[in-house]
Design an enzyme around this catalytic site. Sequence first.
Site, PDB file in Angstrom:
ATOM      1  N   ASP A   1       0.837  -1.207   0.000  1.00 54.38           N
ATOM      2  CA  ASP A   1       0.000   0.000   0.000  1.00 54.38           C
ATOM      3  C   ASP A   1       0.871   1.255   0.000  1.00 54.38           C
ATOM      4  O   ASP A   1       2.032   1.216   0.423  1.00 54.38           O
ATOM      5  CB  ASP A   1      -0.887   0.042   1.252  1.00 54.38           C
TER       6      ASP A   1
HETATM    7  N1  URA Z   1      -1.428  -6.039   3.753  1.00 54.35           N
HETATM    8  C1  URA Z   1      -1.899  -4.765   3.775  1.00 54.35           C
HETATM    9  O1  URA Z   1      -2.944  -4.494   4.350  1.00 54.35           O
HETATM   10  N2  URA Z   1      -1.185  -3.831   3.130  1.00 54.35           N
HETATM   11  C2  URA Z   1      -0.028  -4.066   2.507  1.00 54.35           C
HETATM   12  O2  URA Z   1       0.590  -3.145   1.961  1.00 54.35           O
HETATM   13  C3  URA Z   1       0.454  -5.388   2.496  1.00 54.35           C
HETATM   14  C4  URA Z   1      -0.276  -6.351   3.129  1.00 54.35           C
END
Ligand code: URA
Length: 229
Positions: free
Chosen positions: A101
């Site tokens: 993310d």
């Molecule tokens: N899980 C999440 O919620 N975000 C990420 O970036 C990776 C795994």
Amino acid sequence: MRLDRFVSETTGMSRKEATKVLQSAEVTIDGVVQKKAALQVPDGAKVMWNNEPLELIGPTYLMMHKPLDCVCANHDSRHRTIFTYVDVPNINKLHTVGRLDLDTTGLLLITDDGQWSHRITSPKQQCLKIYHAWVSEPLIEENISAFAAGLELTGEDKPTAPALLEILNEREALVHVHEGRYHQVRRMFAAIGNNVEKLHREQVGSLTLDADLAPGECRVLTAEEVALF
Ligand code: URA
């Protein structure tokens, strides 16, 4: 390989630009000017463009310490992309192995080898990922069994596969997952009424983030690291 493709792959120019360069008689193979785009470049031939040698580079495998506030995409109109931190000649051919993310930091793999990245991201492989999570509400023992039993994520029919929750202190834990669902870790904590404030990926398979890499830095993987997948 065709000569236009060879020129394009070794210089990063488009096939159209490569064809123009060929037509301008700027490319030689073993000392002889060659203008034909469809010509096959013989193995071991010496290809030169304006007297500079053109050499194909092998597949690229990088590890990055992904910083905050950048997206795992090749182009984005709103945010900085992780590729603005990468400085290699074949940058246009690279892709990220899965995604983190915008506000997740940590270990990100980058390559131009589609088969290699498929081996890591394919659900069949159940590749391990370890995340360090900082959460807003106190963690309790029952959370461990809830993660192990599988959690119902909003909007999904199938519960998550068993995951290991290692509680480090009241508001920090390591989460070991073998899936790669959208926002998985944040949604897992949401499913137990908690909220992730900070998320950092430490490990993919048995490969851990190099502690010498500052956020935004990357390095080439060793042959041994590439062979882990
Ligand atoms: N899980 C999440 O919620 N975000 C990420 O970036 C990776 C795994």
